[in-house]
Structure formats: structure tokens, C-alpha cells
Enzyme design. Structure first.
Site, PDB file in Angstrom:
ATOM      1  N   HIS A 369       0.831  -1.206   0.000  1.00 41.54           N
ATOM      2  CA  HIS A 369       0.000   0.000   0.000  1.00 41.54           C
ATOM      3  C   HIS A 369       0.863   1.254   0.000  1.00 41.54           C
ATOM      4  O   HIS A 369       0.690   2.160  -0.829  1.00 41.54           O
ATOM      5  CB  HIS A 369      -0.908  -0.023   1.235  1.00 41.54           C
ATOM      6  CG  HIS A 369      -1.741   1.211   1.418  1.00 41.54           C
ATOM      7  ND1 HIS A 369      -3.100   1.230   1.178  1.00 41.54           N
ATOM      8  CD2 HIS A 369      -1.428   2.463   1.833  1.00 41.54           C
ATOM      9  CE1 HIS A 369      -3.577   2.434   1.425  1.00 41.54           C
ATOM     10  NE2 HIS A 369      -2.569   3.209   1.834  1.00 41.54           N
ATOM     11  N   GLU A 370       1.818   1.326   0.923  1.00 39.93           N
ATOM     12  CA  GLU A 370       2.633   2.537   1.044  1.00 39.93           C
ATOM     13  C   GLU A 370       3.516   2.751  -0.188  1.00 39.93           C
ATOM     14  O   GLU A 370       3.635   3.864  -0.696  1.00 39.93           O
ATOM     15  CB  GLU A 370       3.492   2.495   2.314  1.00 39.93           C
ATOM     16  CG  GLU A 370       2.707   2.372   3.609  1.00 39.93           C
ATOM     17  CD  GLU A 370       1.598   3.406   3.767  1.00 39.93           C
ATOM     18  OE1 GLU A 370       1.633   4.458   3.087  1.00 39.93           O
ATOM     19  OE2 GLU A 370       0.676   3.177   4.556  1.00 39.93           O
ATOM     20  N   HIS A 373       1.676   4.255  -3.058  1.00 41.39           N
ATOM     21  CA  HIS A 373       1.451   5.697  -3.054  1.00 41.39           C
ATOM     22  C   HIS A 373       2.556   6.388  -3.853  1.00 41.39           C
ATOM     23  O   HIS A 373       2.335   7.384  -4.538  1.00 41.39           O
ATOM     24  CB  HIS A 373       1.419   6.236  -1.629  1.00 41.39           C
ATOM     25  CG  HIS A 373       0.075   6.140  -0.979  1.00 41.39           C
ATOM     26  ND1 HIS A 373      -1.053   6.735  -1.510  1.00 41.39           N
ATOM     27  CD2 HIS A 373      -0.329   5.541   0.167  1.00 41.39           C
ATOM     28  CE1 HIS A 373      -2.091   6.497  -0.717  1.00 41.39           C
ATOM     29  NE2 HIS A 373      -1.677   5.774   0.302  1.00 41.39           N
ATOM     30  N   GLU A 393      -6.068   6.631  -2.615  1.00 42.31           N
ATOM     31  CA  GLU A 393      -6.055   5.614  -1.557  1.00 42.31           C
ATOM     32  C   GLU A 393      -6.422   4.235  -2.099  1.00 42.31           C
ATOM     33  O   GLU A 393      -5.816   3.226  -1.740  1.00 42.31           O
ATOM     34  CB  GLU A 393      -7.018   6.005  -0.438  1.00 42.31           C
ATOM     35  CG  GLU A 393      -6.414   6.880   0.630  1.00 42.31           C
ATOM     36  CD  GLU A 393      -5.253   6.213   1.347  1.00 42.31           C
ATOM     37  OE1 GLU A 393      -5.336   5.009   1.664  1.00 42.31           O
ATOM     38  OE2 GLU A 393      -4.256   6.899   1.575  1.00 42.31           O
ATOM     39  N   HIS A 457      -9.680   7.991   2.831  1.00 39.98           N
ATOM     40  CA  HIS A 457      -9.612   6.600   3.283  1.00 39.98           C
ATOM     41  C   HIS A 457     -10.984   5.947   3.281  1.00 39.98           C
ATOM     42  O   HIS A 457     -11.095   4.723   3.201  1.00 39.98           O
ATOM     43  CB  HIS A 457      -9.012   6.525   4.690  1.00 39.98           C
ATOM     44  CG  HIS A 457      -7.571   6.922   4.748  1.00 39.98           C
ATOM     45  ND1 HIS A 457      -7.164   8.218   4.888  1.00 39.98           N
ATOM     46  CD2 HIS A 457      -6.445   6.182   4.662  1.00 39.98           C
ATOM     47  CE1 HIS A 457      -5.842   8.261   4.898  1.00 39.98           C
ATOM     48  NE2 HIS A 457      -5.378   7.039   4.759  1.00 39.98           N
TER      49      HIS A 457
END
Length: 555
Positions: A369-370, A373, A393, A457
């Protein structure tokens, strides 16, 4: 837009907040049924049929990519003229993607009279023969202002920005640098503006970097967003895994030379700096428990490796920026910090240790996920506010999920649950659900007017739900031992096309047809274009994309 970073959860811990609505623009991404209710959930072949339009992205060598960028850089003047841009406008090459059929997609930023145009990015599509195949713009507005002399001094914009950001960045907030003059074009009529970056700390301890856009003539606040959103060894979440290391003198250094030189550092509960290198005498790392610092590092180092491998082997992308260079990771941020985040400024991922420093947010899907980004920032650069923030997101949730499936780790098998290993809620429940996002009590299953005013989110649920429907279809099924039951807004039945094809379509849309201001309606258009390029306009995949968006009320 500028420096961008994101966390796996919102800036306030889910367990300590009730749902709140944020001001618009304010701060704060199927397999067939085999038996009754059951599906395999396995990924199908990601490669489009040979009869498709040849839209599969090619893997470019560093030299080939550099040459395409160089060629694009030599033709920016003629390209700007062909697009009908004004005499004061110039294009700056940002990225280039080439398809199997020779089509080239070149992403540009714009300047006006030497000033950056925020929200002016565009993608030019050119056939193998050099013919124009259209342009995708973040804004269709004409970029023009009466002059570039500001009525308000930079110091005035700075004071205004500081006052506006203190609720998000805390009372000790300070400007990171002097305001810079820009053209604001992301919303409404383009105007001369200042962009001020305010640095501070959010309420849950996450660093804050709030970007405030103010009208340079009236001082009115036009827009704001939070750039840090709230990402052999034995790890706590992943078990015994292989981690990339190199010999460093008489010790071993946690550095993955096979994946762009990715390194993991130990912040030792500090909140600034890069941290200390991880070194070990015998090259055996971690013990599976949070009692030693190496354990979290093993999970993070492994997660970064799996994400890198997924990008390269599935998406044909050589790292976040497609240039073969890795970001780095930091573990043990702050004290009992219940979050993880990506930061463009350091080009790094950062992870907290969770409740009582015993539940680190270092699971496989969080790592994917990170890092994703960063992928979004390097491609469409979706603004982290409004509906584009929800898409930002969701993109990280989609590829974090994809990485989890790709890794085939028995300790953390693939599923459509986000953060199911980190126990952020304290009761063993996942952070988010892709099949029915509203099960978390916060997220949206379907689009509705005004949805962009809420936290990204939560609004990410719409795209997460779309992706699940596109991959697996609607209704009840069991995949990998997990039961899902995905509804649709109008009760329609959606037949999935398989996760791998859904991933390819989302990646193609992100890198080729989305821009910084893409909203849900434009995301539908982008994914339809992607499906057409990959599989053809009359394909089952194209029809499934249309049907899945209808299922989440985006028509």
C-alpha cells in the site's frame, strides 16, 4: 502537485474517532463459480489476447526510456503548438510509457510565464507512426491570467497559510519554505496563486506537511491538502523469509542490491532523520517477535521486495519511478505510533510499532500500500483531496492486495481484506473490506453526490468495491477460505474477469489515462479506455468494466 505522501489509515486512529466529514478540498486507489458459493480466486493470465489493440505496456530498458524522454524533451515546443497552448505556456516532460503496438503516452507538466501550473498536467497519446491519438488533460480550461504580479506579498500568504494549517499541523506548525507563486488550475478558472507548505505534527503523531493554495490577489484560500496522509529472517507477520543483504566488512548489511538498492533503517523511536543501518553478524535476522528491532525490519524489507517483484514481473515496471532505483524504508517510528506512511520528500516508507510497540504496521499489504502511493505520485499524481484522493487511496489498496496475492506467503495469504494482520482496531478485524467497504463502519460502497467531501480513506471504498466486482463478481463466494458477499447498488449481477486482468486494467488507466484531477466519472472513462486498449472495445473485459462501475453507481 508537489511532494506527496500517504498512510494506510486516516490521520486519527480508527479506534479513537467517530466519522467526520471534511470540508471540500480540505486536507485531512471473477473467476467462474465452481460450486455453489465457491470460487477459486486464482489469478488468470494477465497478458491480453493477441487480437487486442496492443495496449500492453512494454518493459523499457533504462536507456530506451531515457531516449524516449530525450526525444519528447526536444519536441515540447512543437507539441505545445499542436495542442493549441498559449504563447506563455510551456511543457515539461514528466514520464513516458510505450505500448506493445508502438503507441507512446507522454506525460507533461505545464508552466505559464515560467510559473508552475498546478492541475495543468496532461498526457499526449501518439501512434507508432507518429500520428496523434488524442490528449488526456487534468483541466480543459484555458490557462491565462491578466498578469503575474501578485497584489499580496509572500509574507501575507505565509501568515494566512499558517493560520489555516494549525488545526491540521498543530500549534507549533511552521512554514517549510517561502511561498512560491503558481498558477492554480485544478479547480475553476485558472488564477495566480501562492502555494505555501506548512510543516507540523498531526494529532496522532504523524508528521504533517500541509499545502495551502491562496489567491495571490485576494488572499482567499482556494485549496489545501495534507501531503502526509494517513503504508533468511523471521518477521512477525510474514514468518521465515529471504531478505536481500550484502557483506559489509565483517558484518551483513540489510540492503537489497537485486531490487534497486532498497535499504531498511532503524529510527529507534525517533521522528526525524533516516535512522541507523541494520547490521548483523551471521545474516540471520529477526525472531518473529516485536521484542527485537530486526523483526519489523524483516517484514518491511521483505514487503518492499515483493512489491518490487510484483511491479517488475506483473506490471512490467522497473521500480516506483520506472528507473530501477529503489526507495528506502524506516521502521520503529516514534513511540507506539499506529500508522505507516509514504513520503515523497524523502522517497521513503515509514512504519510505526502500533499499540504498546507490539503490533507494528509492517504487514505485506501495508508495505504494498505505502510503496504504491509512490507509484501513484510518479504517474497520475492524483491530488489527495476530493474524489481523486479516494482514487489515490484505492490505488494503494488495490496494489497492496495484488502484492499479497502475488507473494503467496502461507503466513499471510492473499485476500480482499486490508490490514487484517495488524489488528489496528484491537479486535482482530481488518482495517478495510473490498467486497463491501461499509463493513468497516466508515467507508462507502457506492458513489453519491458530495462523496468527495469525506476522508479519502473512506471514499476509497467506491473504487475498492469496483475493483473487487471487476475481479471476482457480485454475490456470495469463498476465496482462499475467506467468505465474501458483494452487493451492487441496483441489484445487478456482475461477472468478474479475474484479478490479474483487473490489475492490468487499473494499472493501464493509472499510468496512461488518469491525471491529477481525475474523479470517479473520469476514472470510469480511464478504465474503459484501458480495457479497450488491452482487450478491445467489444471484449468481455470492456463490458465488465462498464458493468462493475454501474454496480457502484458510477455511470
Amino acid at each position: 502537485m508537489d511532494s506527496r505522501s500517504s498512510s494506510v489509515i486516516s490521520g486519527i486512529s480508527r479506534r479513537r474517532r467517530s466519522r467526520t466529514t471534511l470540508a471540500a478540498g480540505a486536507a485531512a486507489v471473477a473467476v467462474s463459480l465452481l460450486a455453489a458459493g465457491f470460487s477459486t480466486g486464482s489469478a488468470d493470465a494477465a497478458t491480453p489476447k493477441s487480437t487486442a489493440a496492443g495496449g500492453q505496456t512494454l518493459t523499457l530498458s533504462a536507456s530506451a526510456r531515457a531516449e524516449l524522454l530525450r526525444e519528447a524533451g526536444t519536441t515540447t515546443v512543437s507539441t505545445a503548438k499542436s495542442l493549441g497552448l498559449g504563447g506563455k505556456e510551456k511543457l515539461v516532460v514528466r514520464d513516458v510509457v510505450k505500448d506493445a503496438d508502438g503507441t507512446v503516452h507522454t506525460r507533461y507538466e505545464r508552466t505559464y510565464d515560467g510559473l508552475p501550473v498546478l492541475g495543468g498536467d496532461l498526457v499526449v497519446h501518439t501512434s507508432a507512426g507518429g500520428a496523434s491519438e488524442g490528449v488526456t488533460k487534468a483541466t480543459d480550461a484555458k490557462i491565462a491570467v491578466s498578469d503575474t504580479r501578485a497584489a499580496i506579498a509572500p509574507s501575507g500568504a505565509q501568515r494566512s497559510a499558517l493560520n489555516a494549517a494549525k488545526s491540521q499541523a498543530g500549534p507549533e506548525a511552521e512554514t517549510e519554505r517561502a511561498p512560491r507563486k503558481v498558477i492554480w488550475a485544478a479547480t475553476g478558472k485558472p488564477v495566480l496563486a501562492y502555494e505555501t507548505v506548512v510543516r507540523g505534527v498531526q494529532k496522532d503523531g504523524t508528521p504533517s506537511r500541509t499545502h495551502i493554495i491562496t489567491d495571490a490577489d485576494t488572499g482567499a484560500r482556494l485549496y489545501s491538502y495534507e501531503a502526509i496522509e494517513t503504508g533468511t529472517g523471521t518477521g512477525q507477520h510474514n514468518g521465515k523469509v529471504t531478505v536481500g543483504t550484502v557483506k559489509s566488512g565483517s558484518q551483513w548489511l540489510m540492503k537489497d542490491t537485486a531490487r534497486g538498492g532498497h535499504m531498511t533503517y532503524n529510527l529507534k523511536h525517533k521522528e526525524e532523520g533516516k535512522g541507523s543501518k541494520f547490521l548483523d553478524a551471521n545474516n540471520v535476522w529477526g525472531n518473529g517477535k516485536p521484542t527485537i528491532a530486526q523483526t519489523a525490519a524483516v517484514d518491511v524489507h521483505y514487503g518492499a521486495a515483493m512489491t518490487w517483484d510484483y511491479y517488475k514481473k506483473v506490471l512490467h515496471r522497473n521500480g516506483i519511478r520506472n528507473n530501477g532505483k529503489a526507495a528506502y524504508s524506516r521502521v520503529h517510528f516514534s513511540n507506539a505510533y499506529e500508522n505507516a506512511f509514504w513520503d515523497d520528500e524523502c522517497f521513503c516508507m515509514t512504519y510505526g510499532d502500533g499499540t504498546d510497540n507490539k503490533k507494528p504496521l509492517t504487514s505485506l499489504d501495508v508495505a504494498g500500500h505505502e510503496m504504491s502511493h509512490g507509484l501513484t505520485s510518479a504517474t497520475a499524481n492524483l491530488e489527495y483531496s476530493g474524489e481523486s484522493g479516494g482514487l489515490n487511496e484505492a490505488t494503494s489498496d488495490i496494489f497492496g492486495t495484488a502484492v499479497e496475492f502475488y507473494a503467496k506467503n502461507a503466513k499471510d495469504p492473499g485476500d480482499y481484506l486490508i490490514g487484517e494482520k495488524i489488528d489496528i482496531n484491537g479486535d482482530g478485524t481488518p482495517l478495510r473490506y473490498m467486497d463491501k467497504p461499509s463493513k468497516d463502519g466508515y467507508s462507502y460502497d457506492y458513489w453519491k453526490r458530495g462523496v468527495g467531501e469525506d476522508d479519502p480513506h473512506f471514499t476509497s471504498g467506491i473504487a475498492n468495491h469496483f475493483f473487487y466486482l471487476l475481479a471476482e463478481g457480485s454475490g456470495r463466494k469463498v476465496i482462499g477460505g475467506v467468505t465474501y458477499d458483494s452487493p451492487t447498488k441496483d441489484g445487478r449481477t456482475v461477472k468478474g474477469i479475474g484479478r490479474s486482468k483487473a490489475e492490468q486494467i487499473w494499472y493501464k488507466a493509472l499510468t496512461t489515462y488518469m491525471t491529477s484531477t481525475t474523479n470517479y466519472a473520469k476514472a470510469r472513462t480511464a478504465t474503459l479506455k484501458a480495457a479497450k486498449a488491452l482487450y478491445g472495445a467489444n471484449s468481455a473485459e470492456y463490458k465488465a468494466v462498464d458493468n462493475a462501475w454501474g454496480g457502484v453507481n458510477v455511470t
